[in-house]
Write a protein that holds these residues in place. Structure first.
Motif, mmCIF file in Angstrom:
data_model
loop_
_atom_site.group_PDB
_atom_site.id
_atom_site.type_symbol
_atom_site.label_atom_id
_atom_site.label_comp_id
_atom_site.label_asym_id
_atom_site.label_seq_id
_atom_site.Cartn_x
_atom_site.Cartn_y
_atom_site.Cartn_z
ATOM 1 N N ASN A 80 0.828 -1.206 0.000
ATOM 2 C CA ASN A 80 0.000 0.000 0.000
ATOM 3 C C ASN A 80 0.865 1.260 0.000
ATOM 4 O OD1 ASN A 80 -2.258 1.649 0.138
ATOM 5 N ND2 ASN A 80 -2.372 1.520 2.369
ATOM 6 N N ILE A 81 1.881 1.286 0.843
ATOM 7 C CA ILE A 81 2.763 2.458 0.909
ATOM 8 C C ILE A 81 3.524 2.637 -0.403
ATOM 9 C CG2 ILE A 81 4.839 3.363 2.036
ATOM 10 C CD1 ILE A 81 3.709 2.162 4.650
ATOM 11 N N ALA A 82 3.998 1.528 -0.979
ATOM 12 C CA ALA A 82 4.712 1.607 -2.255
ATOM 13 C C ALA A 82 3.797 2.132 -3.352
ATOM 14 C CB ALA A 82 5.271 0.238 -2.626
ATOM 15 N N LEU A 83 2.557 1.692 -3.363
ATOM 16 C CA LEU A 83 1.606 2.165 -4.369
ATOM 17 C C LEU A 83 1.293 3.644 -4.171
ATOM 18 C CD1 LEU A 83 -0.190 1.485 -6.765
ATOM 19 C CD2 LEU A 83 -1.984 0.867 -5.143
ATOM 20 N N GLN A 84 1.114 4.070 -2.931
ATOM 21 C CA GLN A 84 0.861 5.485 -2.658
ATOM 22 C C GLN A 84 2.038 6.350 -3.107
ATOM 23 O OE1 GLN A 84 -0.108 5.996 1.486
ATOM 24 N NE2 GLN A 84 -2.030 4.883 1.313
ATOM 25 N N LEU A 85 3.249 5.890 -2.847
ATOM 26 C CA LEU A 85 4.432 6.630 -3.278
ATOM 27 C C LEU A 85 4.485 6.721 -4.798
ATOM 28 C CD1 LEU A 85 7.153 8.001 -2.699
ATOM 29 C CD2 LEU A 85 8.181 5.729 -2.770
ATOM 30 N N THR A 86 4.173 5.628 -5.470
ATOM 31 C CA THR A 86 4.175 5.608 -6.934
ATOM 32 C C THR A 86 3.162 6.595 -7.492
ATOM 33 O OG1 THR A 86 4.831 3.289 -6.903
ATOM 34 C CG2 THR A 86 3.905 4.123 -8.948
ATOM 35 N N VAL A 87 1.989 6.634 -6.909
ATOM 36 C CA VAL A 87 0.949 7.567 -7.362
ATOM 37 C C VAL A 87 1.397 9.012 -7.147
ATOM 38 C CG1 VAL A 87 -1.394 8.399 -6.885
ATOM 39 C CG2 VAL A 87 -0.954 5.952 -7.096
ATOM 40 N N GLN A 88 2.026 9.297 -6.011
ATOM 41 C CA GLN A 88 2.483 10.662 -5.742
ATOM 42 C C GLN A 88 3.601 11.077 -6.691
ATOM 43 O OE1 GLN A 88 1.037 12.947 -3.842
ATOM 44 N NE2 GLN A 88 -0.533 11.390 -3.473
ATOM 45 N N VAL A 89 4.509 10.156 -6.995
ATOM 46 C CA VAL A 89 5.575 10.461 -7.954
ATOM 47 C C VAL A 89 4.972 10.724 -9.328
ATOM 48 C CG1 VAL A 89 7.563 9.472 -9.177
ATOM 49 C CG2 VAL A 89 7.390 9.256 -6.691
ATOM 50 N N ARG A 90 3.998 9.912 -9.708
ATOM 51 C CA ARG A 90 3.319 10.139 -10.991
ATOM 52 C C ARG A 90 2.650 11.505 -11.015
ATOM 53 N NH1 ARG A 90 -2.445 8.264 -12.118
ATOM 54 N NH2 ARG A 90 -2.532 9.809 -10.492
ATOM 55 N N ASN A 91 1.966 11.864 -9.927
ATOM 56 C CA ASN A 91 1.298 13.165 -9.865
ATOM 57 C C ASN A 91 2.298 14.306 -10.006
ATOM 58 O OD1 ASN A 91 -1.135 11.865 -9.518
ATOM 59 N ND2 ASN A 91 -1.218 12.184 -7.316
ATOM 60 N N LYS A 92 3.444 14.189 -9.360
ATOM 61 C CA LYS A 92 4.465 15.242 -9.457
ATOM 62 C C LYS A 92 5.036 15.311 -10.865
ATOM 63 C CE LYS A 92 4.483 16.955 -5.373
ATOM 64 N NZ LYS A 92 4.123 18.349 -5.132
ATOM 65 N N ALA A 93 5.209 14.158 -11.503
ATOM 66 C CA ALA A 93 5.724 14.146 -12.877
ATOM 67 C C ALA A 93 4.726 14.796 -13.829
ATOM 68 C CB ALA A 93 6.030 12.718 -13.313
ATOM 69 N N VAL A 94 3.445 14.524 -13.641
ATOM 70 C CA VAL A 94 2.412 15.141 -14.482
ATOM 71 C C VAL A 94 2.363 16.648 -14.235
ATOM 72 C CG1 VAL A 94 -0.083 15.271 -14.876
ATOM 73 C CG2 VAL A 94 1.038 13.045 -14.722
ATOM 74 N N GLU A 95 2.482 17.067 -12.984
ATOM 75 C CA GLU A 95 2.516 18.500 -12.676
ATOM 76 C C GLU A 95 3.704 19.171 -13.352
ATOM 77 O OE1 GLU A 95 2.329 19.713 -8.558
ATOM 78 O OE2 GLU A 95 0.895 18.114 -8.128
ATOM 79 N N ALA A 96 4.865 18.531 -13.283
ATOM 80 C CA ALA A 96 6.060 19.101 -13.913
ATOM 81 C C ALA A 96 5.877 19.191 -15.420
ATOM 82 C CB ALA A 96 7.285 18.260 -13.561
ATOM 83 N N TYR A 97 5.319 18.155 -16.024
ATOM 84 C CA TYR A 97 5.068 18.158 -17.470
ATOM 85 C C TYR A 97 4.121 19.293 -17.839
ATOM 86 C CZ TYR A 97 3.325 16.773 -22.025
ATOM 87 O OH TYR A 97 2.948 16.768 -23.346
ATOM 88 N N ASN A 98 3.041 19.432 -17.079
ATOM 89 C CA ASN A 98 2.079 20.506 -17.364
ATOM 90 C C ASN A 98 2.718 21.877 -17.203
ATOM 91 O OD1 ASN A 98 -0.031 18.810 -18.039
ATOM 92 N ND2 ASN A 98 -0.769 18.663 -15.927
ATOM 93 N N GLU A 99 3.580 22.020 -16.210
ATOM 94 C CA GLU A 99 4.268 23.297 -16.000
ATOM 95 C C GLU A 99 5.184 23.613 -17.174
ATOM 96 O OE1 GLU A 99 5.119 26.760 -13.941
ATOM 97 O OE2 GLU A 99 3.694 25.203 -13.353
ATOM 98 N N ILE A 100 5.881 22.609 -17.670
ATOM 99 C CA ILE A 100 6.755 22.810 -18.837
ATOM 100 C C ILE A 100 5.922 23.164 -20.066
ATOM 101 C CG2 ILE A 100 8.292 21.620 -20.453
ATOM 102 C CD1 ILE A 100 9.397 20.103 -17.990
#
Length: 93
Positions: free
Chosen positions: A68-88
């Protein structure tokens, strides 16, 4: 002697002067494989417990929480990557 920060991390090869050429994709792929492995392990232990096999409940709970913790971390990393992509993408060149 004071070692440099990160000296104990295996980021460079100690014997030679070449650096590690593995990119972000390599590390991302390994992380996703590890999350998948944790999920399968938790699922396997849960099935064994439900089938009445000799499995300790605390081992099942620990494996489930790790997954569960690993999945939550993966989702948060994905969210940050999408935010960075959108910002770019919003940047004006």
């Amino acid at each position: 002697m004071i070692e440099r920060i990160g000296a104990n991390l295996n980021l460079t090869q100690r014997q030679g002067t070449t650096t590690n050429n593995k990119g972000f994709g390599y590390y991302l792929q390994n992380a996703l494989k590890e999350v998948n492995r944790l999920e399968k392990e938790a699922d396997n232990l849960t099935k064994k417990l439900a089938a009445g096999e000799n499995v300790d409940l605390h081992d099942v709970m620990i494996a489930t929480e790790k997954a569960n913790i690993a999945l939550q971390l993966t989702v948060q990393v994905r969210n940050k990557a999408v935010e960075a992509y959108n910002e770019i993408m919003r940047m004006q060149v």
